[in-house]
Scaffold this motif. Sequence first.
Motif, PDB file in Angstrom:
ATOM      1  N   GLU A 178      -5.540  20.426   1.784  1.00  0.00           N
ATOM      2  CA  GLU A 178      -4.978  21.604   1.017  1.00  0.00           C
ATOM      3  C   GLU A 178      -5.620  22.803   1.591  1.00  0.00           C
ATOM      4  O   GLU A 178      -6.529  22.889   2.288  1.00  0.00           O
ATOM      5  CB  GLU A 178      -5.660  21.580  -0.519  1.00  0.00           C
ATOM      6  N   ARG A 238      -6.097  27.123   1.714  1.00  0.00           N
ATOM      7  CA  ARG A 238      -6.016  28.315   0.890  1.00  0.00           C
ATOM      8  C   ARG A 238      -5.723  29.453   1.897  1.00  0.00           C
ATOM      9  O   ARG A 238      -6.295  29.476   3.006  1.00  0.00           O
ATOM     10  CB  ARG A 238      -7.395  28.833   0.195  1.00  0.00           C
ATOM     11  N   ALA A 295      -1.018  21.092   0.677  1.00  0.00           N
ATOM     12  CA  ALA A 295      -0.462  22.228  -0.223  1.00  0.00           C
ATOM     13  C   ALA A 295      -1.314  23.388   0.147  1.00  0.00           C
ATOM     14  O   ALA A 295      -2.128  23.483   0.734  1.00  0.00           O
ATOM     15  CB  ALA A 295      -1.277  21.654  -1.553  1.00  0.00           C
ATOM     16  N   ARG A 318      -2.194  27.090  -1.323  1.00  0.00           N
ATOM     17  CA  ARG A 318      -2.655  27.915  -2.637  1.00  0.00           C
ATOM     18  C   ARG A 318      -3.169  29.561  -2.085  1.00  0.00           C
ATOM     19  O   ARG A 318      -3.988  29.652  -1.044  1.00  0.00           O
ATOM     20  CB  ARG A 318      -3.835  27.523  -3.267  1.00  0.00           C
ATOM     21  N   GLU A 362     -12.371  30.012  -8.172  1.00  0.00           N
ATOM     22  CA  GLU A 362     -11.589  29.004  -8.849  1.00  0.00           C
ATOM     23  C   GLU A 362     -10.534  29.725  -9.589  1.00  0.00           C
ATOM     24  O   GLU A 362      -9.317  29.519  -9.614  1.00  0.00           O
ATOM     25  CB  GLU A 362     -12.357  27.814  -9.601  1.00  0.00           C
ATOM     26  N   GLU A 399      -4.216  30.454  -7.015  1.00  0.00           N
ATOM     27  CA  GLU A 399      -2.765  30.409  -7.495  1.00  0.00           C
ATOM     28  C   GLU A 399      -2.172  28.801  -7.564  1.00  0.00           C
ATOM     29  O   GLU A 399      -2.994  28.001  -6.667  1.00  0.00           O
ATOM     30  CB  GLU A 399      -1.806  31.348  -6.877  1.00  0.00           C
ATOM     31  N   GLU A 400      -1.280  28.763  -8.162  1.00  0.00           N
ATOM     32  CA  GLU A 400      -0.640  27.271  -8.154  1.00  0.00           C
ATOM     33  C   GLU A 400      -0.445  26.914  -6.620  1.00  0.00           C
ATOM     34  O   GLU A 400       0.009  27.637  -5.962  1.00  0.00           O
ATOM     35  CB  GLU A 400       0.414  27.214  -8.987  1.00  0.00           C
ATOM     36  N   PRO A 401      -0.486  25.491  -6.510  1.00  0.00           N
ATOM     37  CA  PRO A 401      -0.242  25.015  -4.954  1.00  0.00           C
ATOM     38  C   PRO A 401       1.057  25.084  -4.880  1.00  0.00           C
ATOM     39  O   PRO A 401       1.996  24.732  -5.806  1.00  0.00           O
ATOM     40  CB  PRO A 401      -0.964  23.785  -5.033  1.00  0.00           C
ATOM     41  N   GLU A 402       1.523  25.281  -3.650  1.00  0.00           N
ATOM     42  CA  GLU A 402       2.875  25.102  -3.331  1.00  0.00           C
ATOM     43  C   GLU A 402       2.869  23.878  -2.021  1.00  0.00           C
ATOM     44  O   GLU A 402       1.991  24.053  -1.097  1.00  0.00           O
ATOM     45  CB  GLU A 402       3.409  26.559  -2.447  1.00  0.00           C
ATOM     46  N   ARG A 403       3.944  23.093  -2.210  1.00  0.00           N
ATOM     47  CA  ARG A 403       4.020  21.943  -1.312  1.00  0.00           C
ATOM     48  C   ARG A 403       5.151  21.927  -0.712  1.00  0.00           C
ATOM     49  O   ARG A 403       6.283  22.206  -1.205  1.00  0.00           O
ATOM     50  CB  ARG A 403       3.872  20.694  -2.162  1.00  0.00           C
TER      51      ARG A 403
END
Length: 516
Positions: free
Chosen positions: A414, A416, A438, A440, A475, A479-483
């Motif tokens: 992931e 960020r 992912a 975020r 935390e 924002e919501e994860p984008e995949r």
Amino acid sequence: MPDGRDLIVGVDAGTSVMKAVAFTLRGRQIASASIRNSYESGDHGAATQSMSRTWADCAGAVRKLLERDASLASRVVAIAVTGQGDGTWLIDRDGEPVADAWLWLDARAAPTVERLSALSGDQQRFAATGTGLNTCQQGSQLAHMAQEYPALLDRTATAFHCKDWLYFKLTGVRATDPSEVSFTFGNFRSGDYDHAVIEALGLSAHRSLLPPVLEGTRTVHPLSGDAAQALGLKAGLPVCLGYVDMAMTALGAGVRTHRENAACSAIGSTGVHLKATAIPDVVLNAERTGYVIALPIPGIVTQVQTNMGATINLDWLLQTGADLVSEFGSPVEIADMIGRVDGWFAASKPGNIVYHPYISEAGERGPFVNARARASFNGLSARHRFPDLVRGVIEGLGLATRDCYAAMGALPGELRISGGAARSQALRRTFAGALGAAVRVSSREEAGAAGASMMAAVAIGAYPDMDGCIADWVEPYLEEPERADPAEIARFERLFEAYETIRAEAGPVWNLLSSR
């Protein structure tokens, strides 16, 4: 907290902007203020900044912040300071500047870096610091001063970094922090000075210039009377010495959450890519590039790679387009072009264009170092149009980011991201595909000042440890994860193979193009 005080003021001293930001003890940003500062460019790559003005800008930014609301000053419970990394800020025995500071942008030490990098001791230095030697660093700058400007060091009592200078002005204490020490003069495993590293830099005779190491989450010093008067605050307030700005920005933007390590990229003019790692798991690359920078979390460091050109590649392409349109009598500003980027990206078709984003005149520094590296498109055909070039540049940034993370070991699961470019859907989707991770976005506005303030929050006992602080300060702002679609991930695997192959074979071409 005593007297109802519930705010921490975080100071982030950048190269061109000084920021002061007020946060509640639970991490909510209340107000911010900034002052533009400047630096001077000179012969042979000199880049210097007035130390006196930097302190005045710090005090001015805090005063400007307090003017936002008459109640703010009475609510401040602590101050924290971070700032631009590397560089050399020298003071004498009386605490006065010896000369203007040499910034991280200063390139005068290039001959010394070349000389030191060729010595056998540099391998031992890299193994200890995990950091490639470059002209930005205080170690190489001090080594160059010792050879070319010895009178400077003869007058010097202490060598600071930017935030160390501000901490001294705030408290009267000469100190530095584990992050700057470990990647410049020390060992990232201990967070302290390393004699072999200092010797490899040829600085054993100047060891006394290096200040004691202070861990800001455990030790604070009181705001002095003179500094309190300059800032408009109460004398005696605890002042926290934060880590270098890269580490603080990564901490504030989410390089570690839920007590687990992650990765964080700041996409601005340059690309800064950080990966939180347990110390035994650090991967040192064969190119001897990158940084290993401590975090204020026991046993955890960040591996770092920085590529010279990120959004400046897109700026170049958009400015070229704007200039062309303006030639036909319809003036266009680059700001107008930026608003069209996501639309152009969507209008293009995923294809086989590979762009290497080495647009900087300085070449590249991460994950390889080559001052002659230059940007290029590969795979163009007659069917390609301007939107395809926009896509190619954005995907090139994603591939360069992957190149940097690949040099640090396994790709992150992931990522960020922060910086203005994070608002671009095209960039977020590209990064997700290029890394197979992912993505975020952190909505935290001032991550660097937040990271330093988080250290102060732990130091004054508002949290028992940094992970507890992260739960409130970081935390909730992710924002919501984008995949990415699996097909996109597979396409980027193929593009990256082409990207690596072209880069590996481009060196002789760059040499030919740079020859006179």
